[in-house]
Design an enzyme around this catalytic site. Structure first.
Site, PDB file in Angstrom:
ATOM      1  N   CYS A 190       1.009  -1.291   0.149  1.00 56.10           N
ATOM      2  CA  CYS A 190       0.040   0.045  -0.055  1.00 56.10           C
ATOM      3  C   CYS A 190       0.744   1.091  -0.224  1.00 56.10           C
ATOM      4  O   CYS A 190       0.546   2.121  -0.661  1.00 56.10           O
ATOM      5  CB  CYS A 190      -0.930  -0.053   1.122  1.00 56.10           C
ATOM      6  SG  CYS A 190      -0.087  -0.182   2.795  1.00 56.10           S
ATOM      7  N   HIS A 249      -2.489   0.807   6.869  1.00 56.14           N
ATOM      8  CA  HIS A 249      -2.830   0.892   5.293  1.00 56.14           C
ATOM      9  C   HIS A 249      -3.110   2.372   5.177  1.00 56.14           C
ATOM     10  O   HIS A 249      -3.340   3.207   5.940  1.00 56.14           O
ATOM     11  CB  HIS A 249      -4.274   0.215   5.287  1.00 56.14           C
ATOM     12  CG  HIS A 249      -4.418  -0.306   3.972  1.00 56.14           C
ATOM     13  ND1 HIS A 249      -3.694  -1.028   3.267  1.00 56.14           N
ATOM     14  CD2 HIS A 249      -5.618  -0.079   3.184  1.00 56.14           C
ATOM     15  CE1 HIS A 249      -4.155  -1.259   2.032  1.00 56.14           C
ATOM     16  NE2 HIS A 249      -5.474  -0.509   1.966  1.00 56.14           N
ATOM     17  N   HIS A 276      -5.673   1.551  -3.687  1.00 52.32           N
ATOM     18  CA  HIS A 276      -4.887   1.192  -2.650  1.00 52.32           C
ATOM     19  C   HIS A 276      -4.547  -0.437  -3.029  1.00 52.32           C
ATOM     20  O   HIS A 276      -5.070  -0.934  -3.968  1.00 52.32           O
ATOM     21  CB  HIS A 276      -5.731   1.124  -1.237  1.00 52.32           C
ATOM     22  CG  HIS A 276      -6.726   0.055  -1.093  1.00 52.32           C
ATOM     23  ND1 HIS A 276      -7.049  -0.863  -0.441  1.00 52.32           N
ATOM     24  CD2 HIS A 276      -8.008   0.102  -1.860  1.00 52.32           C
ATOM     25  CE1 HIS A 276      -8.141  -1.392  -0.463  1.00 52.32           C
ATOM     26  NE2 HIS A 276      -8.744  -0.836  -1.236  1.00 52.32           N
TER      27      HIS A 276
END
Length: 220
Positions: A121, A174, A191
């Site tokens: 990510c 994340h 992502h």
């Protein structure tokens, strides 16, 4: 009847008006205005000229506008404000970042990856912003400090969004890039998910809404 001194003064005023531009004040008082002596009119015109000279000398003013016999100074935009040209340039850069990120759609997740073989990510964010010459920090936690925080109500394409699987602001796990704002309940971001690789999802999907921590706006 005007004496010699008054006549010379009025002639001088007429000369100044011709040489310095129009003034807000007539050389003579008008019938519907409060009476002003020649000396008062001269002082008012002198103040106008001083304001114009100050505006021109400072370089901070674009022009002056006369309103009700007073000079209203219009300022130029502040130097650090974003002009239309700069805003358009920034918009093009955001489009480049997003198109670069989307070019990796379908790339599988790989921890530490930054290529089409595999991408994590934070690696997707780094690679996407490299396309416009912006170097982001490598980790999601560091990236979450790369710009001022913005509310979800103010999100726009190019903003960065961050999440925590433990729902802890001190444990960012994340990250993604906002690609499209459709309405208050549909804000899409791209992502690299651990299960499906690089993809786009709605920020308000239950899982992401629950783990959302913050958003920041990179200064590009």
């Amino acid at each position: 009847m005007l004496n010699k001194y008054s006549t010379l003064l009025l002639l001088g005023l007429l000369f100044l008006v011709a040489s310095c531009g129009k003034s807000s004040y007539s050389t003579f008082s008008k019938p519907d205005e409060a009476y002003k002596s020649a000396q008062e009119i001269a002082e008012l015109k002198k103040m106008e000229r001083q304001q114009r000279r100050l505006a021109k000398k400072s370089g901070l003013f674009s022009k002056t506008e006369k309103t009700d016999g007073l000079v209203k100074i219009k300022t130029k935009p502040a130097r650090n404000s974003r002009s239309g040209k700069d805003a358009a340039y920034s918009s093009r850069k955001v489009e480049t970042v997003i198109s670069t990120a989307r070019s990796y759609r379908g790339t599988p997740y790989k921890f530490g990856g930054t290529t089409r073989v595999g991408m994590d990510c934070s690696g997707l964010l780094c690679t996407s912003f490299q396309s416009i010459g912006v170097k982001l920090p490598r980790t999601s936690s560091e990236q979450s400090q790369f710009g001022p925080t913005v509310s979800t109500h103010d999100l726009r394409a190019g903003d960065l969004v961050f999440f925590s699987s433990t729902q802890s602001p001190s444990n960012i796990t994340h990250a993604g890039i906002v690609t499209e704002v459709r309405n208050d309940n549909e804000i899409y971001f791209i992502h690299s998910s651990t299960s499906l690789g690089v993809k786009e999802d709605n920020l308000f999907a239950p899982y992401y809404k629950r783990n959302f921590i913050k958003a920041v706006r990179p200064n590009i």
